[in-house]
Scaffold this motif. Structure first.
Motif, PDB file in Angstrom:
ATOM      1  N   HIS A 106      -5.791  12.048   0.380  1.00  0.00           N
ATOM      2  CA  HIS A 106      -6.601  10.841   0.212  1.00  0.00           C
ATOM      3  C   HIS A 106      -5.586   9.750  -0.119  1.00  0.00           C
ATOM      4  CE1 HIS A 106     -10.350   8.707  -1.423  1.00  0.00           C
ATOM      5  NE2 HIS A 106      -9.339   7.875  -1.631  1.00  0.00           N
ATOM      6  N   GLY A 107      -5.214   8.970   0.886  1.00  0.00           N
ATOM      7  CA  GLY A 107      -4.061   8.109   0.766  1.00  0.00           C
ATOM      8  C   GLY A 107      -4.308   6.762   0.111  1.00  0.00           C
ATOM      9  N   ALA A 157      -3.303   0.507   1.889  1.00  0.00           N
ATOM     10  CA  ALA A 157      -2.106  -0.153   2.426  1.00  0.00           C
ATOM     11  C   ALA A 157      -0.900   0.082   1.517  1.00  0.00           C
ATOM     12  CB  ALA A 157      -2.366  -1.649   2.594  1.00  0.00           C
ATOM     13  N   ALA A 158      -1.148   0.101   0.206  1.00  0.00           N
ATOM     14  CA  ALA A 158      -0.052   0.316  -0.746  1.00  0.00           C
ATOM     15  C   ALA A 158       0.511   1.736  -0.660  1.00  0.00           C
ATOM     16  CB  ALA A 158      -0.543   0.039  -2.169  1.00  0.00           C
ATOM     17  N   GLU A 207      -3.704  -0.926   8.335  1.00  0.00           N
ATOM     18  CA  GLU A 207      -2.387  -0.480   7.873  1.00  0.00           C
ATOM     19  C   GLU A 207      -2.261   1.045   7.931  1.00  0.00           C
ATOM     20  OE1 GLU A 207      -3.270  -4.427   5.889  1.00  0.00           O
ATOM     21  OE2 GLU A 207      -4.369  -2.562   6.267  1.00  0.00           O
ATOM     22  N   GLY A 208      -3.324   1.738   7.554  1.00  0.00           N
ATOM     23  CA  GLY A 208      -3.314   3.193   7.627  1.00  0.00           C
ATOM     24  C   GLY A 208      -3.190   3.691   9.059  1.00  0.00           C
ATOM     25  N   ILE A 209      -3.940   3.067   9.966  1.00  0.00           N
ATOM     26  CA  ILE A 209      -3.885   3.433  11.379  1.00  0.00           C
ATOM     27  C   ILE A 209      -2.469   3.236  11.921  1.00  0.00           C
ATOM     28  CG2 ILE A 209      -4.631   2.740  13.692  1.00  0.00           C
ATOM     29  CD1 ILE A 209      -6.776   4.312  12.282  1.00  0.00           C
ATOM     30  N   GLU A 210      -1.886   2.075  11.657  1.00  0.00           N
ATOM     31  CA  GLU A 210      -0.554   1.785  12.174  1.00  0.00           C
ATOM     32  C   GLU A 210       0.504   2.699  11.567  1.00  0.00           C
ATOM     33  OE1 GLU A 210       0.285  -0.050  14.763  1.00  0.00           O
ATOM     34  OE2 GLU A 210      -1.889  -0.235  14.980  1.00  0.00           O
TER      35      GLU A 210
END
Length: 230
Positions: free
Chosen positions: A11-12, A24-25, A51-54
């Protein structure tokens, strides 16, 4: 875990960070983990941001992410207005939602479906500080299909992206391949039929003894019909 070919499911989000910025962090941590353990399979669960996707795209083939049905539909505004749309990670902006929709059909194999369905009783959802989670499992496939159709209607995705191959990959085969699960023979694979006949998600579901009531995500909304092919 890398040595024993195990999967690290994350769980990022970075603790102590503003909720809308926490995923994003976490991106530098994901990149550091991948650089340190390049053969370790990592899944960024229920990704919710551009941001997570990239970040997942920039990593190698051992890093993937799951996308939920409710994140394909929701923004922060939905969660603020409806307790039964509140989830964690919290849904983000419209731009983030569009990024998730596009990733779901990009054909890379790095993004696949994860329900994260949470059938919290209505009392847990509607109290102050209500439980986070959306109940989607009975209609998960239909919710994904309709979210993509909605994206086409809005011009966020081209219609030619919504192919049977893309849908089967996102909902089934990409995840199985990443987890190195046995793939059944073509003739033995269960199949589903989707039809545009009207089906409506109920307002709520009550247990047979009437002690538990659960409100589904997108209650009282129409969805495509799904049936299993023998």
């Amino acid at each position: 875990m890398q040595e024993h070919n195990l999967v690290l499911n994350l769980h990022g989000e970075t603790p102590g960070t503003a909720v809308l910025e926490a995923e994003a962090a976490f991106v530098p941590t994901l990149h550091k983990l991948h650089a340190t353990f390049p053969k370790l399979r990592i899944v960024l669960e229920h990704v919710s941001t551009r941001e997570g996707i990239e970040a997942v795209r920039k990593c190698g083939s051992t890093v993937a992410a799951t996308i939920t049905a409710h994140h394909l539909w929701s923004t922060t505004e939905n969660a603020e207005q409806d307790a039964h749309s509140f989830c964690k990670p919290i849904a983000k902006t419209l731009e983030d939602r569009i990024a998730l929709l596009r990733a779901a059909v990009d054909g890379s194999g790095k993004f696949f479906f994860g329900s994260d369905s949470a059938p919290h009783p209505i009392q847990s959802k509607e109290r102050a500080g209500g439980a986070a989670g959306c109940f989607t499992s009975p209609w998960a496939t239909q919710l994904v299909i309709d979210a993509l159709r909605d994206a086409v209607d809005h011009g966020w995705i081209s219609n030619h992206k919504i192919t049977q191959e893309a849908l089967e990959g996102f909902l089934s085969t990409y995840g199985r391949k990443f987890y190195e699960l046995f793939d059944p023979n073509e003739s033995d694979k269960p199949r589903i039929r989707l039809e545009r006949s009207k089906e409506t998600i109920p307002k709520s579901i009550v247990s047979t003894d009437r002690t538990i009531e659960v409100v589904p995500f997108r209650r009282e909304k129409d969805v495509v019909s799904l049936s299993w092919i023998d």
